[in-house]
Design an enzyme around this catalytic site. Structure first.
Site, mmCIF file in Angstrom:
data_model
loop_
_atom_site.group_PDB
_atom_site.id
_atom_site.type_symbol
_atom_site.label_atom_id
_atom_site.label_comp_id
_atom_site.label_asym_id
_atom_site.label_seq_id
_atom_site.Cartn_x
_atom_site.Cartn_y
_atom_site.Cartn_z
ATOM 1 N N TYR A 143 0.825 -1.212 0.000
ATOM 2 C CA TYR A 143 0.000 0.000 0.000
ATOM 3 C C TYR A 143 0.858 1.261 0.000
ATOM 4 C CZ TYR A 143 -4.699 -1.927 0.850
ATOM 5 O OH TYR A 143 -5.912 -2.550 0.733
ATOM 6 N N LYS A 194 3.224 -15.250 1.747
ATOM 7 C CA LYS A 194 3.390 -15.928 0.463
ATOM 8 C C LYS A 194 4.877 -16.228 0.310
ATOM 9 C CE LYS A 194 1.738 -17.508 -3.438
ATOM 10 N NZ LYS A 194 0.840 -18.680 -3.523
ATOM 11 N N ASP A 226 -2.997 -18.051 -0.168
ATOM 12 C CA ASP A 226 -4.028 -18.726 -0.978
ATOM 13 C C ASP A 226 -4.683 -19.834 -0.156
ATOM 14 O OD1 ASP A 226 -1.567 -20.041 -1.030
ATOM 15 O OD2 ASP A 226 -1.744 -20.705 -3.110
ATOM 16 N N ASP A 254 -12.029 -9.236 4.748
ATOM 17 C CA ASP A 254 -13.352 -9.244 4.106
ATOM 18 C C ASP A 254 -13.921 -10.656 4.089
ATOM 19 O OD1 ASP A 254 -13.354 -6.507 3.565
ATOM 20 O OD2 ASP A 254 -14.004 -6.782 1.482
#
Ligand code: IPM
Ligand code: MG
Length: 359
Positions: A143, A194, A226, A254
């Site tokens: 970000y 990851k 994932d 979310d």
């Protein structure tokens, strides 16, 4: 003696002002009950700030926030501002607030309420008892990493770039918040990365392992992002506390939110080392239902409760609000997003009325 707290309200855009007004009513009521004196000051952020001042985060807003004990934010954004250049988007205001106040730790609880199990899209036996805390890094990672932008290469082709980067101290400070959070819960921490592909993630994982030596009572595990997304919808009860980077945390929080039936129920806290914390619902500004008195204000109200607990150390008052929310649900009142058969559909202000009565 009456305790004095100065709260900055940032109603923002869309349904923001409606849900904020309910939270303020709740706070005023709770203030009388627990002898807490709240002084409210309102400031502009997001699209409404763009319209009024030309900027999504006016300097005056950041100043007002810094001069308060805590900040209660509703939501920002809307179609109207979606095509503005990036530095003028409402989202840029929110990111500026997070970095301006150095709020590096974002706590996003996803707890399923027994009253709302049937509002979840997943089977009852999968979600019953889910109680997860996502600890998301909030002021670093892709970000904020440099370089960023769209550049023209030597061959004249355009190339878009963002950079996922973390320093050791950035990882360690969010890691500590996460280990300490896990210590207060069921002492299980899952770090999501990851590391099979990204160096920055391997570094993240190495630091988490190093830190874990200081927290021998916490059981640390690791998942690739994932797989974590898959496990969250497959068997969410395996999770207690999750710690992850800014982007992965955005996505996973979310997903975790939706386990509980409605994102309209979930509060969050953004905390730093010294500045006031910012408390906001996980959901957005829902421009499609703005101004129609249809919004669910409960995440906003629960964010106010989190503020009482984390910033003001008023756990009893916070619990009182949370109990009142459960009571209103027990009484069968529902806004549209959590409506199910046999319940009473009410609007935003009306659920505020029954909530205030329940307090
Ligand atoms: C969130 C939101 C924000 C984010 C947006 C509005 C910038 O999705 O708080 O999760 O990506 O952090
Ligand atoms: Mg998000």
């Amino acid at each position: 003696m009456t305790k004095q707290y100065r709260i900055t309200l940032l109603p923002g855009d869309g349904i923001g002002p409606e849900i904020m007004s309910v939270a303020v009513r709740v706070l005023k009521t709770i203030g009388e009950k627990f002898a807490l004196n709240f002084e409210f000051q309102e400031a502009l952020i997001g699209g409404s700030a763009i319209d009024a001042t030309g900027e999504p985060l006016p300097a005056a807003t950041l100043e007002t926030c810094k001069n308060s004990d805590a900040v209660l934010l509703a939501a920002i954004g809307g179609y109207k501002w979606d095509s503005l250049p990036r530095h003028l988007r409402p989202e840029t205001g929110l990111l500026g607030l997070r970095s301006g106040l150095q709020l590096f730790a974002n706590l996003r609880p996803a707890t399923i309420l027994p009253q709302l199990i049937d509002a979840s899209t997943l089977k009852r036996e999968v979600v019953e008892g889910v109680d997860i805390m996502v600890v998301r890094e909030l002021t670093g990672g892709i970000y904020f990493g440099q370089p960023r932008g769209v550049f023209t290469t030597e061959t004249g082709e355009k190339r878009g770039v963002n950079t996922m980067a973390y320093t050791e101290s950035e990882i360690d400070r969010i890691g500590r918040v996460a280990f300490e959070t896990a210590q207060k819960r069921s002492k299980r921490l899952c770090s999501v990365d990851k590391a099979n592909v990204l160096e920055v993630s391997q570094f993240w994982r190495d630091r988490m392992i190093a830190l874990s030596a200081e927290y021998p009572d916490v059981e640390l595990s690791h998942l690739y992002v994932d797989n974590a997304a898959m496990q969250l919808v497959r068997a969410p009860k395996q999770f207690d506390t999750i710690v992850t980077s800014n982007l992965f945390g955005d996505i996973l929080s979310d997903a975790a939110a939706m386990l509980t039936g409605s994102i309209g129920m979930l509060p969050s806290a953004s905390l730093g080392a010294s500045n006031p914390g910012v408390y906001e619902p996980v959901h957005g500004s829902a421009p499609d239902i703005a101004g129609q008195d249809k919004a669910n204000p409960l995440a906003q109200v629960l964010s106010a409760a989190m503020m009482l607990r984390y910033s003001f150390d008023q756990a009893e008052a916070a619990t009182h609000i949370e109990q009142a929310v459960l009571k209103v649900l027990d009484q069968g009142y529902r806004t549209g997003d959590i409506m199910s058969e046999g319940k009473t559909l009410v609007g935003c202000q009306a659920i505020g009325d029954v909530l205030v009565a329940a307090l």
